[in-house]
Design a protein around this motif. Structure first.
Motif, short mmCIF file in Angstrom:
data_model
loop_
_atom_site.label_atom_id
_atom_site.label_comp_id
_atom_site.label_asym_id
_atom_site.label_seq_id
_atom_site.Cartn_x
_atom_site.Cartn_y
_atom_site.Cartn_z
N ARG A 1 -52.68 -12.84 -0.18
CA ARG A 1 -52.70 -11.75 0.79
C ARG A 1 -54.12 -11.32 1.13
O ARG A 1 -54.41 -10.95 2.28
N LEU A 2 -55.00 -11.35 0.14
CA LEU A 2 -56.39 -11.00 0.41
C LEU A 2 -56.99 -11.94 1.45
O LEU A 2 -57.63 -11.50 2.42
N VAL A 3 -56.76 -13.22 1.29
CA VAL A 3 -57.31 -14.21 2.24
C VAL A 3 -56.66 -14.04 3.61
O VAL A 3 -57.33 -14.03 4.65
N THR B 1 -58.52 -12.81 7.14
CA THR B 1 -58.51 -13.65 8.34
C THR B 1 -57.95 -12.89 9.54
O THR B 1 -58.46 -12.99 10.67
N ARG B 2 -56.87 -12.13 9.30
CA ARG B 2 -56.27 -11.35 10.38
C ARG B 2 -57.22 -10.28 10.89
O ARG B 2 -57.28 -10.03 12.10
N ALA B 3 -57.95 -9.65 9.99
CA ALA B 3 -58.92 -8.63 10.41
C ALA B 3 -59.99 -9.24 11.31
O ALA B 3 -60.40 -8.64 12.32
N GLN B 4 -60.46 -10.41 10.96
CA GLN B 4 -61.46 -11.08 11.77
C GLN B 4 -60.91 -11.41 13.16
O GLN B 4 -61.59 -11.24 14.18
N ALA B 5 -59.63 -11.87 13.19
CA ALA B 5 -59.02 -12.21 14.47
C ALA B 5 -58.84 -10.96 15.33
O ALA B 5 -59.06 -11.00 16.55
#
Length: 453
Positions: free
Chosen positions: A265-267, A271-275
């Protein structure tokens, strides 16, 4: 009933027969012993066969009373064990009433037993000079004592038959006690073994270890036994310890999987935050086109989206950093809670960013062809009107009124498109509201007809 009763003297088996045989032989020697008798010798008086017959009947009554006495005594002792079984397990009003009733029956047993013993002590049936009247009186009193013992025995039997449910419940709990305590011990051992396995894999599981240690006093009480803490409390404690220990064991077993899930979930969330950061940067151009082509009412509620999206992403990234620290420190509940917060922030951002793009897409479509939205809404209204008129000559006012209002509302929404700068967003929200209102009417009609009203 007193713990020690005086055992009534038993008549020696065969003694009545020997006495009878002696009396039969006696007339042959009377002439030889009479002189000595008149001279003051200690010979036995002779009262004839009637006295000995009364003696035998009295002795038979005595034996029957003794048998009834011992039968009652045995039944009372057995029932006392049942009462003790019930009181060891059950403290309900019914159990306390059973104890009180048993004590009352015991008092009546003591009274009957006392009269029986008095009857036995009052008459020595082995006396040589026992008179027929005395023997007859003894027989009567002993028979009466036996009858009273029998009556009390019947009362005791009726009382015992009524104890069935209470005794069955108590015996069931007693039968559950040892297995329940053993299950609790096995569950504690299983939890301890699971924690050892987790620690061997490099996970501390300090919170689980603390929960397991908190069960140690309960185990001590289990080891002290039901004699000190009572059967119900011991049984309840054993079941509680088993549940909590099993929960610790299960969580320890899931801990490696939980750690792996948190890592995943951390990864994923990072990734979602960056997107979302990239997508948030695209909101401003969308808003610029909305401002250029449509009236302010169509986009002013989206003005805050770029700034709010950026702030939400920054907060989510901060929560993810805290979650990473909690994961490294193996504070699993904290890590899970922080990840949930970060996910909620990103969800809100995703919805807001998507709303801006969806708004432009829908406004473009209705600007190009508003008639498609109008036809869609009119079809929904006509379909509801046909359903409302099915099997009727006139519509139900409860259905006709909201459908007529929907028609009028749609016409007003169409009229709002006239002019140089029509509010397309108001038009879309109005047609959606009309379709929702029509759908509510349709659902109400179907529900009424389904229930036969």
């Amino acid at each position: 009933m007193p713990r020690a009763r005086r055992r009534p003297p038993r008549h020696a088996p065969g003694s009545a027969l020997r006495d009878t045989l002696a009396l039969v032989a006696l007339p042959l020697v009377v002439p030889l012993v009479l002189p000595g008798a008149f001279a003051g010798g200690g010979t036995r008086r002779w009262f004839g066969g009637r006295a000995e017959g009364q003696r035998a009947e009295a002795q038979a009554a005595k034996d029957a009373a003794a048998a009834a006495f011992y039968e009652l005594d045995t039944a009372q002792r057995d029932l006392r064990i049942s009462i003790e079984t019930i009181t060891a397990v059950d403290d309900s009003p019914a159990a306390r009433r059973a104890v009180s009733d048993f004590e009352a029956v015991g008092r009546r047993i003591d009274e009957a037993s006392s009269r029986y013993i008095e009857a036995v002590d009052a008459h020595d049936l082995d006396r040589d000079d026992l008179e027929a009247a005395t023997a007859a009186r003894a027989r009567t009193e002993l028979t009466r004592a036996k009858e009273e013992l029998d009556r009390v025995k019947q009362e005791l039997d009726r009382f015992a038959s009524g104890l069935g449910p209470l005794l069955g419940k108590a015996e069931t709990q007693l039968a559950r006690l040892a297995p329940a305590v053993e299950r609790a011990r096995q569950a504690l051992r299983g939890a301890s073994d699971a924690l050892d396995a987790v620690r061997a894999g490099g996970l501390r599981a300090d919170d689980l270890a603390a929960r397991l240690a908190a069960l140690a006093p309960e185990l001590t009480k289990l080891n002290q036994g039901a004699g000190q803490h009572g059967v119900p409390h011991t049984l309840q404690r054993a079941e509680q310890v088993a549940r909590e220990a099993e929960a610790v064991r299960a969580e320890a077993g899931r801990l490696p999987e939980r750690a792996a899930e948190i890592d995943h979930r951390l990864v994923s969330l990072r990734t979602r935050a960056q997107a979302l950061t990239t997508r948030s940067e695209q909101v401003e151009p969308v808003l610029s086109e909305l401002r250029r082509r449509f009236s302010a009412a169509c986009w002013q509620d989206l003005q805050h989206v770029p700034d709010q999206a950026g702030e939400n992403v920054r907060q989510a990234e901060a929560k993810l950093a805290q979650a990473r620290s909690a994961r490294e420190e193996q504070r699993w509940p904290d890590a899970t809670a922080l990840l949930s917060t970060a996910r909620a922030l990103l969800n809100t951002t995703d919805e807001a960013v998507s709303a801006a793009g969806d708004r432009l897409t829908r406004l473009n479509a209705v600007q190009k062809d508003p008639q498609a939205e109008i036809d869609r809404t009119r079809f929904a209204i006509r379909d509801a009107q046909r359903l409302a008129m099915a099997g009727r000559t006139t519509p139900d006012p409860r259905h006709a009124r909201p459908l007529d209002d929907s028609v009028a509302r749609l016409e007003r929404a169409i009229a709002s498109l006239e002019g140089r700068h029509p509010d397309y967003w108001h038009f879309l929200t109005e047609t959606e509201a009309v379709r929702r209102s029509v759908a509510d009417v349709v659902a109400g009609i179907r529900e009424e007809r389904g229930s036969g009203r």
